[in-house]
Scaffold this active site. Structure first.
Site, mmCIF file in Angstrom:
data_model
loop_
_atom_site.group_PDB
_atom_site.id
_atom_site.type_symbol
_atom_site.label_atom_id
_atom_site.label_comp_id
_atom_site.label_asym_id
_atom_site.label_seq_id
_atom_site.Cartn_x
_atom_site.Cartn_y
_atom_site.Cartn_z
ATOM 1 N N LYS A 17 8.494 6.884 1.199
ATOM 2 C CA LYS A 17 9.791 6.188 1.212
ATOM 3 C C LYS A 17 10.706 6.728 0.132
ATOM 4 O O LYS A 17 10.279 7.348 -0.851
ATOM 5 C CB LYS A 17 9.587 4.678 1.032
ATOM 6 C CG LYS A 17 8.827 4.263 -0.230
ATOM 7 C CD LYS A 17 9.638 4.194 -1.497
ATOM 8 C CE LYS A 17 8.815 3.756 -2.702
ATOM 9 N NZ LYS A 17 9.587 3.873 -3.974
ATOM 10 N N PRO A 103 3.963 13.156 -2.607
ATOM 11 C CA PRO A 103 3.609 13.440 -4.006
ATOM 12 C C PRO A 103 2.972 12.240 -4.701
ATOM 13 O O PRO A 103 3.327 11.083 -4.431
ATOM 14 C CB PRO A 103 4.958 13.795 -4.644
ATOM 15 C CG PRO A 103 5.814 14.243 -3.509
ATOM 16 C CD PRO A 103 5.385 13.451 -2.324
ATOM 17 N N ILE A 104 2.034 12.535 -5.581
ATOM 18 C CA ILE A 104 1.339 11.490 -6.340
ATOM 19 C C ILE A 104 2.182 11.113 -7.552
ATOM 20 O O ILE A 104 2.729 11.977 -8.242
ATOM 21 C CB ILE A 104 -0.048 12.000 -6.789
ATOM 22 C CG1 ILE A 104 -0.918 12.293 -5.548
ATOM 23 C CG2 ILE A 104 -0.745 10.987 -7.698
ATOM 24 C CD1 ILE A 104 -2.154 13.100 -5.856
ATOM 25 N N GLY A 106 5.058 9.966 -7.709
ATOM 26 C CA GLY A 106 6.379 10.568 -7.553
ATOM 27 C C GLY A 106 7.479 9.592 -7.204
ATOM 28 O O GLY A 106 8.602 10.004 -6.934
ATOM 29 N N ASP A 145 5.102 -2.061 -2.733
ATOM 30 C CA ASP A 145 5.622 -1.142 -1.716
ATOM 31 C C ASP A 145 4.753 -1.075 -0.462
ATOM 32 O O ASP A 145 5.147 -0.442 0.528
ATOM 33 C CB ASP A 145 5.742 0.275 -2.296
ATOM 34 C CG ASP A 145 6.852 0.396 -3.325
ATOM 35 O OD1 ASP A 145 7.761 -0.453 -3.321
ATOM 36 O OD2 ASP A 145 6.798 1.340 -4.144
#
Length: 311
Positions: A17, A103-104, A106, A145
């Site tokens: 997202k 991405p981690i 991120g 999230d």
């Protein structure tokens, strides 16, 4: 549960997202903040496969470096599977395989997408038959999230970000994502926001208790107008993210000089999302940023939330 469900893997895809708008309320007594955010799910998907097992396990693959990710009970996907098993009184386990593309650390909700996909996969695999509302309630227990990764599309999130209202969004928005070499801790970014507000208490307006999403953002999304939306991209967490990772300022400047309509730090960062006018502009921006030695990905939104796919 049918014998076919027991024998076959279930494959679920869930999106990352972008927070196209984010206001953060005042620090509360419990140490948390209420937020008002406009989420958009984008075409950067986590791919989760679930197979029957006696215990709970997870392993990772894909283009993202996952060597630092936990694979024990602290992993959010394992937590999701265990939570569903406990609620459904399911006595077995699951072997999860996650192909990571988000991405981690991120600011793009990759771990939340893993958890949402795991809930859907295990519900299907185990035949627990929970409703979407029941899955949403479990998702909210796992993280702010996770419910949006379950829902997808475009939505307004309030409270911790988990109280969702669908938002109308016409057409397709084109994004170019500049990835950072390092991650940022969400709790640390929020803590830096509180310090930033304390440092500038006489210079900035005090945060409200219950923030709201600006109506202009919702109008731009509803109109499907990237130029209009670019005027109203906003994130209260951008300043603290820039303070913790000053190189992001140069990334934002580079993208806007290379033709982006606007750039924004997504969520708690450090990924920077650039909004482009259309597909051709996004391609040109991707090439230009790559030439500037930035690691970039191109994505579109909105896309669907976590769902079972053939695979």
């Amino acid at each position: 549960m049918s014998s076919g469900a027991r024998d076959q893997a279930v494959h679920v895809r869930a999106p990352g997202k972008i927070n196209v708008f984010m206001k953060v309320g005042a620090l509360q007594d419990d140490g948390y903040h209420d937020v008002a955010t406009a989420y958009q799910a984008i075409s950067l998907f986590e791919e989760v496969s679930a197979r029957p097992a006696d215990d709970f396990s997870v392993r990772f693959s894909g283009p993202i470096d996952t060597r630092g990710l936990a694979t024990d009970g602290s992993n959010l996907a394992i937590k999701a599977a265990r939570l569903l098993a406990r609620v459904a009184d399911y006595r077995g386990g699951v072997a999860l395989e996650i192909e990571k593309h988000v991405p981690i650390a991120g600011g793009m909700g990759g771990g939340s997408a893993d958890a949402a996909a795991t809930l859907v996969a295990c519900d299907h695999l185990w035949g627990t038959g929970l409703s979407r509302d029941e899955l949403h309630d479990l998702a909210a227990e796992l993280g702010a999230d996770v419910p949006f990764a379950l829902m997808g599309g475009t939505a307004v999130g309030t409270g911790r970000g988990d109280q969702l209202s669908p938002a109308l969004a016409q057409g397709t928005f084109h994004w170019v994502l500049a990835l950072a070499d390092v991650g940022l801790s969400t709790p640390e970014v929020y803590a830096e926001l509180d310090r930033h507000r304390d440092r500038h208490v006489h210079d900035i307006a005090p945060p409200v208790e219950q923030p709201t999403v600006d109506i202009e953002v919702l109008q731009a999304l509803r109109a499907g107008d990237p130029h209009q939306l670019a005027e109203y991209l906003y994130n209260d967490l951008q300043a603290p993210a820039l303070h913790l990772e000053p190189s992001l300022a140069a990334t934002l400047e580079t993208g806007e000089l290379q033709g982006a309509l606007a750039g924004i730090v997504s969520g708690s960062g450090p990924t920077v999302a650039f909004l482009a006018a259309d597909q051709d502009a996004a391609l040109e921006l991707q090439v230009a940023l790559s030439a500037s030695r930035l690691t970039v990905l191109r994505a579109t939104g909105p896309v669907h939330g976590a769902r079972v796919v053939a695979g």
